[in-house]
Design a protein around this motif. Structure first.
Motif, mmCIF file in Angstrom:
data_model
loop_
_atom_site.group_PDB
_atom_site.id
_atom_site.type_symbol
_atom_site.label_atom_id
_atom_site.label_comp_id
_atom_site.label_asym_id
_atom_site.label_seq_id
_atom_site.Cartn_x
_atom_site.Cartn_y
_atom_site.Cartn_z
ATOM 1 N N TRP A 110 29.715 26.291 77.344
ATOM 2 C CA TRP A 110 30.994 27.197 78.040
ATOM 3 C C TRP A 110 31.297 26.428 79.578
ATOM 4 O O TRP A 110 30.220 26.241 80.110
ATOM 5 C CB TRP A 110 30.792 28.743 78.172
ATOM 6 N N THR A 117 36.026 31.771 81.520
ATOM 7 C CA THR A 117 35.102 31.269 80.658
ATOM 8 C C THR A 117 35.614 30.497 79.704
ATOM 9 O O THR A 117 36.730 31.014 78.861
ATOM 10 C CB THR A 117 34.027 32.147 80.227
ATOM 11 N N GLU A 119 35.430 28.108 76.350
ATOM 12 C CA GLU A 119 34.433 27.709 75.320
ATOM 13 C C GLU A 119 34.709 25.967 75.190
ATOM 14 O O GLU A 119 35.591 25.664 74.561
ATOM 15 C CB GLU A 119 34.570 28.400 73.945
ATOM 16 N N LYS A 122 30.898 25.288 70.010
ATOM 17 C CA LYS A 122 30.225 26.426 69.547
ATOM 18 C C LYS A 122 29.287 25.760 68.409
ATOM 19 O O LYS A 122 29.958 25.321 67.577
ATOM 20 C CB LYS A 122 31.202 27.663 69.225
#
Length: 304
Positions: A110, A117, A119, A122
């Protein structure tokens, strides 16, 4: 750097082989041995169930530790590049979290900036060499100098101004709420933690790794929930001698049973009651308190 697409065939073929073997063995035993209670039949049925469970675990690992496509990742001139995406890193932090299986790392990244925040990716799967290069690239933009590749027991690690949970670094000023709850179950102690971040993300976990792990979590919670710096000497409970007293009592009871068998029924009840009654809660609390005090002294540079 290139994060290559990858999979681990051992997880897939090993999982399939274990599941098929377990199902076949169970089918054979149920068909030709039925409800037979001999040792080999019972052991075979247990083994077949273990094989199926083992196979399912490996198949889940295969799915979790599989990288579907190549990723081009780089950091240069204050910018992060991921395939066709570009992110400015000025006044930003990079936060990483990962789990490990063999030499594969299931990793998330992140970017945190101005209270928001983003991303980046992932559950990308990196091998050992890719992970080493990745951690080197992001090091200048991390929140702490913790060596994330260092193997440590437990999920919590402390650093100045924050803590790492499952290798994800979190500042205390990012936390909205940090609660802990002591749980006793089947004669064991656990610690449940509930963390709410200011970005609304929640972390709910049960810690099971013992006194050092619980102490780190409790100390982090204490730091967060106090408005002023911690400056204290914990009043830990005194050492409990209940265990020694009960041990001596049990030895006397055993001696009486050996001396006179008529004492056996009453002695057996006494042994059962004392064994059931004895808990070392006071010593558990004392050990935990001492561990918290040790952490506090390390954090503040005091001598123990």
């Amino acid at each position: 750097m290139l994060i290559e697409a990858k999979e681990k065939p051992l997880y897939f073929y090993g999982g399939i082989a274990a599941v098929v073997s377990g199902v076949f063995l169970l089918y054979y035993l149920m068909t030709y041995h039925g409800a037979a209670g001999d040792f080999l039949t019972v052991f075979g049925k247990i083994l077949s169930i273990v094989l199926v469970v083992f196979g399912v675990v490996y198949l889940v690992k295969y799915d979790r530790y599989k990288q579907a496509v190549d990723l081009l990742f780089d950091i240069r001139e204050g910018k992060l590049f991921l395939n066709d995406m570009t992110y400015a890193l000025e006044n930003a932090y990079l936060t990483v979290s990962y789990t490990k299986s063999d030499e594969l790392f299931r990793t998330s990244l992140w970017l945190e900036k101005d209270g928001t925040t983003v991303e980046i990716f992932k559950h990308a799967v990196l091998n050992l060499e890719e992970m080493a290069n990745f951690l080197t690239l992001i090091k200048p933009y991390r929140k702490s100098d913790l060596c994330l590749s260092k193997e440590e027991v437990g999920k919590i690690r402390l650093f100045e101004g924050g803590f790492a949970f499952e290798n994800r670094e979190i500042f205390y000023n990012e936390v909205e709420k940090f609660d802990t709850q002591w749980v006793k179950m089947s004669g064991q102690n656990f610690l449940d933690i509930h963390i709410v971040l200011k970005n609304s993300e929640q972390i709910d976990k049960r810690l099971v790794d013992g006194t050092q792990e619980y102490a780190k979590a409790l100390y982090a919670s204490m730091l967060f929930n106090r408005d002023e710096p911690l400056n204290f000497s914990l009043l830990c409970p005194p050492k409990s001698y209940l265990g020694y007293i009960v041990l001596i009592s049990d030895l006397i009871t055993v001696g009486l049973i050996v001396y006179n068998e008529k004492f056996l029924p009453l002695g057996a009840v006494m042994l059962f009651v004392t064994t059931l009654y004895v808990s070392f809660n006071a010593n558990d609390e004392r050990m935990l308190c001492k561990e918290i005090e040790k952490i506090h002294n390390e954090q503040t540079g005091k001598s123990a």
